[in-house]
Design a protein around this motif. Structure first.
Motif: not given
Ligand code: PHE
Ligand code: NA
Length: 516
Positions: A67, A7, A263-264, A272, A11, A266-268, A437
């Motif tokens: 993602r 990961q 990315l996770k 980004s 950010r 729920k990451d934006d 997210g």
């Protein structure tokens, strides 16, 4: 294979890494030359239209596909496409995403190594007596094509090439957070500082030689920015603008997907993707446009700069710029030259590691290799292939690879992924995936742009491009006869790489069937 997937650490690190992926030699060498050759300020009209209708939508699409694929432990296009479309062809379409980034990696990193060499030559004073007339021979003797008093063989270039590759592989071996992200956190701020120093130096140049008032920085900016609207009817300009948008944003290659897969869930994505695209445009339109061309006009005048720009991005960067830092006597030229080439090197290396990551991810995710083995496998393939690029440079070997992988291939891959995501996977699911997210909501109009306008433009460009230059290129129009065997050599190499990837994809999916 179990265990945590890698990961991103932070950010800001992720944003810098993706911006590093996009900001590359394309911003500082390719863009100013493209703009100057294609109508100056008028070029910016199709350029910005395609930025909105192709560049930004493809950024969101690629972050979304990436993602999403990462949730299923896929870091490269074959696996990602397989998730989007339950059909046995999907993974093979994804092979394009490995082929393109691998092929570009092979020649891009060689050019990147020149920038490292030239930054050293600059600080060591090698350029002090070089002029625009002597630099072509300096460059070609460095490349082992001719001989000069400075270089009697290719070995300097060869060693720098090896060093640059080893550095790239080392960073890939360190991994996402410890390698790529750390590199971006150091290289990207330095890159922007160097670029801003150079821009300030350029805009304060005025008229270096008062007896030649025409040779001024003002005229340099005018050359890039004065619109020649008559040119807008010329299809070539529109194709050039689309090509630049693809290349500079690194879309249509498979590299953004790989980064986004770490990315996770729920990451934006929404903000980004926009931030990294805007950072690239700042580095391109503000910084990239304000260095090489204006300074060349100030020292050499408009006509000579035009002639240099016609010779392409290499001539501007590796011939005109060293002459300015050398015998054209920009004060403290050694230091500014060092900054210019080091800036290019940082821009280059944060892009080339991005081109390597899809293959590394593919070998890890689909074959269960550990990172060390994956990087060594990539290294072996790349180091064998690059020999041909290095030794056959003068026969157009590199250009042939650049055309199919770095120009035409991008449009083909971009069209495939857009159709797969927006139509096969489904526009509503895709829209939800891209907004999930998100720190902003993507404006609704982009739903329609991505579903209808982007694929239609892509198909149009692909057909037009095919007729306009892919077909003539394929049929070896405008190729000097002595280059023909080498052009075929480049094609065979590309077919071998592509075939190898297809074979590996097949093998990976066969293995999987045995396990489940
Ligand atoms: N976008 C990079 C540039 O402007 C080039 C690049 C190509 C980066 C392919 C990644 C993948 O130079
Ligand atoms: Na770029």
């Amino acid at each position: 294979k179990s265990g945590e997937r890698e990961q991103w650490g932070t950010r800001i690190g992720l944003i810098l890494a993706v911006a590093g992926n996009a900001v590359g030699l394309g911003n500082f060498l390719r863009f100013p030359v493209q703009a100057a050759q294609n109508g100056g300020g008028a070029f910016m009209i199709p350029y910005f239209i395609f930025f909105i209708l192709l560049g930004i939508p493809l950024m969101w699409i690629e972050w979304g596909i990436g993602r999403h694929g990462g949730k299923y432990r896929h870091g490269s296009a074959p696996g990602m496409f397989d998730v989007l479309w339950k059909h046995k062809l999907a993974k093979y379409l994804g092979s394009f995403g490995l082929f393109i980034s691998l092929t570009i990696l092979i020649y891009y990193t060689y050019i990147e190594s020149w920038t490292l060499g030239f930054s050293l030559f600059s600080i060591l004073g090698f350029f002090s007596n070089e002029t625009v007339q002597t630099m072509p021979n300096f460059l070609s003797s460095y490349q082992g094509i001719t001989e000069s008093s400075t270089f009697s063989s290719i070995w300097t270039a060869y060693l720098l090439m090896l060093f640059t590759f080893v550095l790239n592989f080392y960073i890939l071996y360190r991994g996402i957070a410890q390698g790529i992200e750390k590199l971006a956190k150091i290289a990207m701020p330095l890159l922007f500082i160097f670029a801003i120093i150079l821009v300030i130096r350029v805009v304060t140049l005025g008229t270096p030689d008062p007896s030649l008032p025409e040779n001024s920085v003002e005229n340099g900016f005018a050359f890039i920015w004065n619109p020649d609207f008559n040119q807008l009817g010329n299809p070539i300009i529109w194709l050039a603008a689309a090509g630049q948008i693809f290349f500079t944003l690194s879309v249509g290659m498979g590299t953004i997907h790989a980064y986004a897969s770490y990315l996770k869930p729920k990451d934006d994505i929404a903000l980004s993707a926009l931030t990294t695209a805007s950072t690239n445009e700042f580095a391109e339109v503000i910084l990239g446009a304000s260095i090489a061309i204006p300074v060349a006009v100030a020292f050499f005048g408009l006509d000579m700069t035009k002639a240099i720009a016609q010779g392409g991005a290499f001539n501007l960067g590796f011939v005109a710029m060293p002459a300015i830092f050398g015998s054209a006597h920009l004060p403290l030229g050694e230091i500014f030259g060092f900054l210019w080439f080091l800036l290019l090197f940082f821009a280059g290396i944060t892009s080339s590691v991005a081109m390597g990551q899809p293959i590394v991810a593919f070998l890890e995710d689909e074959f269960g290799m550990d990172r060390r083995k994956a990087v060594l496998t990539l290294a072996a393939v790349v180091l064998i292939s690059v020999q041909l690029v290095v030794f056959f440079l003068k026969y157009g070997f590199l250009d042939e690879m650049d055309y199919w992988a770095g120009t035409f291939g991008l449009v083909v891959f971009a069209l495939m992924e857009t159709i797969l995501f927006m139509w096969v996977f489904g526009a509503d699911k895709a829209w939800k995936e891209m907004n999930d997210g998100g720190d902003i909501k993507i404006p609704r109009i982009f739903y329609y742009i991505m579903k209808y306008i982007t694929p239609v433009i892509l198909a149009g460009i692909m057909i037009w491009w095919f007729v306009q230059n892919a077909l003539p290129t394929l049929l070896l129009k405008n190729v000097s006869p002595e280059n023909v065997p080498y052009i075929w050599g480049a094609r065979v190499l590309m077919l071998v790489l592509f075939g190898g990837i297809i074979w590996l994809v097949k093998k990976a999916w066969n293995n999987r069937k045995e396990i489940f």
